[in-house]
Structure formats: structure tokens, C-alpha cells
Design an enzyme around this catalytic site. Structure first.
Site, PDB file in Angstrom:
ATOM      1  N   LYS A 293       0.840  -1.207   0.000  1.00  0.00           N
ATOM      2  CA  LYS A 293       0.000   0.000   0.000  1.00  0.00           C
ATOM      3  C   LYS A 293       0.870   1.250   0.000  1.00  0.00           C
ATOM      4  O   LYS A 293       0.625   2.204  -0.752  1.00  0.00           O
ATOM      5  CB  LYS A 293      -0.938  -0.002   1.225  1.00  0.00           C
ATOM      6  CG  LYS A 293      -2.081  -0.982   1.094  1.00  0.00           C
ATOM      7  CD  LYS A 293      -2.831  -1.211   2.392  1.00  0.00           C
ATOM      8  CE  LYS A 293      -3.865  -2.323   2.201  1.00  0.00           C
ATOM      9  NZ  LYS A 293      -4.505  -2.774   3.439  1.00  0.00           N
TER      10      LYS A 293
ATOM     11  N   GLN B 290      -4.790  -1.334   9.596  1.00  0.00           N
ATOM     12  CA  GLN B 290      -4.720  -2.675   9.008  1.00  0.00           C
ATOM     13  C   GLN B 290      -5.349  -3.706   9.938  1.00  0.00           C
ATOM     14  O   GLN B 290      -5.010  -3.784  11.115  1.00  0.00           O
ATOM     15  CB  GLN B 290      -3.240  -3.022   8.729  1.00  0.00           C
ATOM     16  CG  GLN B 290      -3.032  -4.343   8.029  1.00  0.00           C
ATOM     17  CD  GLN B 290      -3.584  -4.359   6.598  1.00  0.00           C
ATOM     18  OE1 GLN B 290      -3.435  -3.409   5.846  1.00  0.00           O
ATOM     19  NE2 GLN B 290      -4.253  -5.447   6.239  1.00  0.00           N
TER      20      GLN B 290
ATOM     21  N   ASP C 185     -11.139   2.969   4.079  1.00  0.00           N
ATOM     22  CA  ASP C 185     -11.521   1.554   3.998  1.00  0.00           C
ATOM     23  C   ASP C 185     -13.047   1.421   3.913  1.00  0.00           C
ATOM     24  O   ASP C 185     -13.560   0.357   3.567  1.00  0.00           O
ATOM     25  CB  ASP C 185     -11.023   0.799   5.244  1.00  0.00           C
ATOM     26  CG  ASP C 185      -9.919  -0.196   4.927  1.00  0.00           C
ATOM     27  OD1 ASP C 185      -9.723  -0.490   3.725  1.00  0.00           O
ATOM     28  OD2 ASP C 185      -9.263  -0.670   5.861  1.00  0.00           O
TER      29      ASP C 185
END
Ligand code: NDP
Length: 297
Positions: free
Chosen positions: A54, A98, A121
Site C-alpha cells: 500500500k 490494518q 476503507d
């Protein structure tokens, strides 16, 4: 009939180029560089690989990448303090924590502490609610990528029968919401669903997010259907090596479907590309700038 193979890797590459163009425009015309902060707690090897990837792709798109690596024994209070600091930082337009988090941390509490405008997200309860009520939301990256592929390869989805197999909050449910928003007739299947085979057989669009290797059989697929395989499963081969497969029995399904995503090289590459797209979208919304076309839905 052999299906058209939906090349998610190539589509994600084109999407990343478009994102880089928008980022350059934001820098030149407005003096703004979109920034993505990624928070990793602990040393989970798969998470470390995702976070590295990422960060690399964020920088390649011309954006700022801020990585925060915290030890596995980080307390909830320490993590929430970092999120609060990132929420207040004007250089940070997107925040991603994460998952999975170590067990002593409350995932829902942590995710809902992120400013929903920076929730790239799309897991914040406000974004889930906005999506469910058909309003402008930050949309979870994997379903967003699936929808982009479907629109590209099927055109107008209106009136199509779609089945989403899986009802997780991160893939199945938001995927179903997006398909409903595009006026599909949507069935959500899960582990208690009866007659899954028949339901799949009636679907023009099949999205599989189950997490069971090669679970959906080729003969279940309606001839000509579009099949999106979200599953990523590692299986052992006879010689002791391993390989990645999806939830669909690809070799059989490709002889019947009209179009199908492979694993790897289908949905997977779209997920990070959509994370970058969401960061640009969040940045534009935060600065009240027009949103670039094709990066959000
Ligand atoms: P979850 O484990 O959270 O959800 C799996 C879903 O599948 C559940 O809703 C479950 O039903 C359903 N299911 C399980 N067994 C059956 C069955 N026999 N028949 C019908 N439905 C069943 O997984 P995720 O949604 O997080 O992920 C799904 C897959 O997608 C995984 O392989 C994951 O690795 C992959 N993935 C890929 C991404 C990418 O970037 N390509 C991103 C995210 C995930 P129930 O609710 O009843 O238990």
C-alpha cells in the site's frame, strides 16, 4: 463457449494511472498532495506485506504515505490517541488501520474512532449507513473494485439478477448494496442458504466472497453469466508447493460463463487501486473540490 477473462491487473493499472493524473492536477492547480496514513499494530506477516505494498503504490501515485508501525502490545488508549492525532492532521486525507488487530484491541471501537471523512476503507459505521441508505459514502475498496469491473465489462447493470455469496461487513454486504444501487435484483447467500446451486444458476452476475477454495462449481453457473471471484485461498499442491485459488472452480466455470475474473490477477489488484482512489476522493471532498470522474460511485 470460453469466457472473456476479466483482467483486473490491467484495469487496476489503468486506474492507478488515472489516479496519478488527478494527484498531479491537485498538486499543480491547488497545491494539495493527498496523504494516506496506514497504521499497523503487531507483526502479522501477511499484514506487513499488505502495508508495504500500500505504501509503495501510494508513493508511486504521487501521494504522501505515512506509515505508523506499533508493537503488538500497544494499548487501546495509545492506538486511539494516534487515530485522534491523524484525524486532526490536515496533511492526512485517508486513514487505514490494518486488520486484523491483536485480540486485546476492540476492532469496532478503533474503526469508529477514525474520522468518517478519512475512512478510506469504508468500514466506519457512518459510511456503512450512508451506503445502505443510498447516500454518498466512502465505499469499501474490494466491493468498489468489483463494481468498477462489472460496470466496465457488463455496462448497465439495471435489471440483472445478481447473487452475492458471503455476507461479511467488508465484502458481501457492501457489494450487495452497490449492486442494489445499480438496480440489480440482489440475492445474498451465506452458510445457511438452501439450494445455493439453484440460486447461482439463476444469476446473471455472481460475486463469490466465501473464503472456500474452488467452492462454486462450473456447472452451477448460468451460461453467459459474469463471474467475479473475490476469494483468495492458498492450497497445497501434490509436490508440497502452494498456489492461490479463488472460491470459483475457474477451469470449469470459464467454459460456461460469459466473463470471469481469474485468481490471482482479478479482484485482488483492484483493492489497493481503490484504496488510492478513495484517498483522492476523500481529499477532494475535504477541500470542496470537484470529485474526479470514475474514482468513486
Ligand atoms: P468472511 O469469512 O468474513 O465471510 C465469508 C462468508 O461466506 C460468510 O458470510 C459465510 O456465511 C459465507 N459462507 C461460508 N461458507 C459458506 C457456504 N458453504 N455457502 C455459502 N456461504 C458460505 O470472509 P470475507 O468476506 O472477509 O472474505 C471472503 C473471501 O474474500 C476470503 O477468501 C478473503 O480472503 C477474500 N478477500 C479478498 C479480498 C481481495 O482483495 N481480493 C479482500 C477481502 C477478502 P455466514 O455469514 O453464514 O458464516
Amino acid at each position: 463457449m470460453t469466457a472473456q477473462i476479466i483482467d483486473g491487473k490491467a484495469f487496476a493499472g489503468t486506474l492507478r494511472e488515472r489516479i496519478a493524473t488527478h494527484v498531479a492536477h491537485l498538486k499543480q492547480q491547488h497545491g494539495i498532495t493527498p496523504g494516506l496514513a496506514v497504521v499497523l499494530v503487531g507483526e502479522d506477516p501477511a499484514s506487513q506485506i499488505y502495508v508495504r505494498s500500500k505504501g509503495k503504490q501510494t508513493l508511486e501515485a504521487g501521494m504522501n504515505s505515512y506509515e505508523h508501525k506499533l508493537s503488538a502490545d500497544t494499548t487501546e488508549a495509545e492506538l486511539l490517541a494516534l487515530i485522534s492525532q491523524l484525524n486532526a492532521d490536515p496533511q492526512v486525507h485517508g486513514i487505514l488501520v490494518q486488520l486484523p488487530l491483536p485480540e486485546h484491541l476492540n476492532e469496532a471501537l478503533v474503526i469508529n474512532a477514525i474520522d468518517s471523512a478519512k475512512d478510506v476503507d469504508g468500514f466506519h459505521i457512518s459510511n456503512a449507513g450512508l451506503l445502505a441508505t443510498g447516500q454518498k459514502a466512502m465505499v469499501p475498496c474490494t466491493p468498489l473494485g468489483c463494481l468498477m469491473l462489472l460496470r466496465e465489462f457488463c455496462g448497465n447493470l439495471s435489471g440483472q439478477n445478481a447473487v452475492v455469496i458471503g455476507r461479511s461487513n467488508i465484502v458481501g454486504k457492501p457489494m450487495a448494496q452497490l449492486l442494489l444501487r445499480d438496480s440489480c435484483t440482489v440475492t445474498i447467500a451465506h452458510s445457511k442458504t438452501r439450494n445455493l446451486q439453484e440460486i447461482v444458476r439463476g444469476a446473471d452476475i455472481v460475486v463469490a466472497a466465501v473464503g472456500r477454495p474452488l467452492f462454486i462449481q462450473g456447472e452451477w453457473i448460468k451460461p453467459g453469466a459474469t463471474v467475479i471471484d473475490v476469494g483468495i485461498n492458498r492450497i497445497e499442491q501434490g509436490d508440497g508447493s502452494t498456489r492461490l485459488v479463488g472460491d470459483i472452480n475457474f477451469d470449469a466455470a470459464k467454459e460456461i460463463a460469459g466473463a470471469i475474473t481469474p485468481v490471482p490477477g482479478g479482484v485482488g489488484p483492484m483493492t489497493i487501486a481503490c484504496l488510492l482512489a478513495n484517498t483522492v476522493t476523500a481529499c477532494c471532498r475535504m477541500h470542496s473540490l470537484p470529485e474526479p470522474e470514475g474514482l468513486s460511485v
